[in-house]
Design a protein around this motif. Structure first.
Motif, PDB file in Angstrom:
ATOM      1  N   ILE A  98      11.284  31.242   5.244  1.00 58.05           N
ATOM      2  CA  ILE A  98      11.421  31.479   6.680  1.00 58.05           C
ATOM      3  C   ILE A  98      11.746  30.187   7.425  1.00 58.05           C
ATOM      4  O   ILE A  98      11.882  30.152   8.638  1.00 58.05           O
ATOM      5  CB  ILE A  98      10.123  32.104   7.238  1.00 58.05           C
ATOM      6  N   ASP A  99      11.913  29.084   6.657  1.00 55.63           N
ATOM      7  CA  ASP A  99      12.233  27.770   7.228  1.00 55.63           C
ATOM      8  C   ASP A  99      11.138  27.303   8.186  1.00 55.63           C
ATOM      9  O   ASP A  99      11.372  27.034   9.370  1.00 55.63           O
ATOM     10  CB  ASP A  99      13.587  27.805   7.944  1.00 55.63           C
ATOM     11  N   ASP A 100       9.912  27.210   7.649  1.00 51.76           N
ATOM     12  CA  ASP A 100       8.757  26.767   8.435  1.00 51.76           C
ATOM     13  C   ASP A 100       8.091  25.576   7.758  1.00 51.76           C
ATOM     14  O   ASP A 100       6.934  25.648   7.337  1.00 51.76           O
ATOM     15  CB  ASP A 100       7.760  27.931   8.586  1.00 51.76           C
ATOM     16  N   PRO A 101       8.798  24.420   7.651  1.00 51.03           N
ATOM     17  CA  PRO A 101       8.247  23.263   6.930  1.00 51.03           C
ATOM     18  C   PRO A 101       7.025  22.651   7.617  1.00 51.03           C
ATOM     19  O   PRO A 101       6.193  22.023   6.950  1.00 51.03           O
ATOM     20  CB  PRO A 101       9.419  22.277   6.899  1.00 51.03           C
ATOM     21  N   LEU A 102       6.917  22.833   8.920  1.00 52.84           N
ATOM     22  CA  LEU A 102       5.786  22.250   9.657  1.00 52.84           C
ATOM     23  C   LEU A 102       4.611  23.221   9.771  1.00 52.84           C
ATOM     24  O   LEU A 102       3.624  22.926  10.434  1.00 52.84           O
ATOM     25  CB  LEU A 102       6.235  21.823  11.059  1.00 52.84           C
ATOM     26  N   LYS A 103       4.741  24.359   9.126  1.00 52.06           N
ATOM     27  CA  LYS A 103       3.648  25.351   9.097  1.00 52.06           C
ATOM     28  C   LYS A 103       3.208  25.746  10.508  1.00 52.06           C
ATOM     29  O   LYS A 103       2.009  25.781  10.828  1.00 52.06           O
ATOM     30  CB  LYS A 103       2.481  24.831   8.276  1.00 52.06           C
ATOM     31  N   VAL A 104       4.185  26.043  11.339  1.00 56.20           N
ATOM     32  CA  VAL A 104       3.903  26.469  12.705  1.00 56.20           C
ATOM     33  C   VAL A 104       3.282  27.865  12.725  1.00 56.20           C
ATOM     34  O   VAL A 104       2.411  28.164  13.538  1.00 56.20           O
ATOM     35  CB  VAL A 104       5.192  26.450  13.552  1.00 56.20           C
ATOM     36  N   TYR A 105       3.736  28.706  11.814  1.00 55.45           N
ATOM     37  CA  TYR A 105       3.281  30.093  11.791  1.00 55.45           C
ATOM     38  C   TYR A 105       2.195  30.294  10.739  1.00 55.45           C
ATOM     39  O   TYR A 105       2.263  29.734   9.644  1.00 55.45           O
ATOM     40  CB  TYR A 105       4.449  31.036  11.482  1.00 55.45           C
ATOM     41  N   GLY A 106       1.216  31.098  11.067  1.00 59.31           N
ATOM     42  CA  GLY A 106       0.171  31.432  10.117  1.00 59.31           C
ATOM     43  C   GLY A 106       0.687  32.394   9.057  1.00 59.31           C
ATOM     44  O   GLY A 106       1.679  33.093   9.261  1.00 59.31           O
ATOM     45  N   VAL A 107      -0.001  32.441   7.926  1.00 61.97           N
ATOM     46  CA  VAL A 107       0.424  33.308   6.830  1.00 61.97           C
ATOM     47  C   VAL A 107       0.419  34.774   7.262  1.00 61.97           C
ATOM     48  O   VAL A 107       1.345  35.527   6.960  1.00 61.97           O
ATOM     49  CB  VAL A 107      -0.482  33.104   5.600  1.00 61.97           C
ATOM     50  N   THR A 108      -0.617  35.173   7.989  1.00 64.83           N
ATOM     51  CA  THR A 108      -0.684  36.557   8.462  1.00 64.83           C
ATOM     52  C   THR A 108       0.490  36.891   9.363  1.00 64.83           C
ATOM     53  O   THR A 108       1.080  37.972   9.269  1.00 64.83           O
ATOM     54  CB  THR A 108      -2.000  36.807   9.214  1.00 64.83           C
TER      55      THR A 108
END
Length: 229
Positions: free
Chosen positions: A184-194
């Motif tokens: 999902i192109d989220d290298p900075l982990k902005v979004y939670g897994v849920t």
């Protein structure tokens, strides 16, 4: 006297009529093999009663692995947990995700149920089962990227957008989570897994509704053709 169920046209449709339409549709599906294996197994079940989906299942505790069967609202039914979510295998963590549905997709489900002669809640159950299976496949094959383009716009939606449709669980280890975030192109982990799982679930639900619509259209078209001499 048979209970009458109002149809979209305003005329009453008895349970017996609905059951007859359901069996006729299942016969066509079997004859032309237009449904995929998972949907055909559900639709072709003999002795389907229009109100059989009204059975109530007890809620489970949030900490129990079988929490997947809990209803997220009074009008939504869910299926039991899959073996994966209930397994006692070591490693990984069971993650809960939620899928909401927009008014447009809800209307399509009801229209497809009417066309096929099946109860709308029964069709929803089939869609829930299909979404769960697709999520497991994406995890097992590390192919989240195949759905990422459809899931990404869902991340921009406000929390709580749409009506509750399903709640489920899936076991993910660190490698699964990393593959999910990379897709999902989220290298900075902005979004939670849920949040990520829910976005993928929404995208898969839309895909399954489209697939079901095409399958029903194909069956109707073939059934309308005269049998060859």
């Amino acid at each position: 006297m048979a209970r009458k169920i109002p149809s979209r046209s305003g005329t009453a449709v008895s349970n017996e009529d609905r059951l007859a339409r359901s069996r006729q549709f299942a016969t066509s599906a079997t004859k032309y093999a237009a449904f995929n294996q998972s949907t055909a197994a559900v639709v072709a079940t003999e002795g389907l009663a229009a109100n059989s989906v009204d059975e109530k299942e007890p809620r489970k505790g949030e900490q129990a692995a079988s929490a997947e069967t809990a209803r997220i609202n009074s009008g939504v039914s869910t299926q039991p947990l899959g073996d994966d979510a209930c397994s006692n295998s070591t490693g990984g963590q069971s993650r809960t995700y939620y899928v909401r549905i927009g008014a447009e997709d809800q209307a399509r489900i009801e229209a497809l149920a009417e066309r096929s002669g099946l109860d709308p809640d029964y069709v929803r159950r089939a869609l829930v089962k299909a979404v769960r299976a697709r999520m497991q496949k994406l995890r097992n094959t590390a192919t989240w990227h195949e759905v990422a383009s459809a899931a990404r716009p869902r991340l921009a939606e406000s929390k709580g957008t749409g009506a509750p449709f399903m709640k489920s669980m899936i076991r993910l280890d660190a490698a699964h989570v990393a593959a999910l975030q990379t897709s999902i192109d989220d290298p900075l982990k902005v979004y939670g897994v849920t949040q990520l799982l829910s976005a993928f679930g929404k995208a898969l639900l839309r895909s399954e509704i489209e697939e079901l619509a095409q399958q029903i259209s194909g069956i109707e078209a073939r059934a309308a053709r005269p049998d060859p001499a």
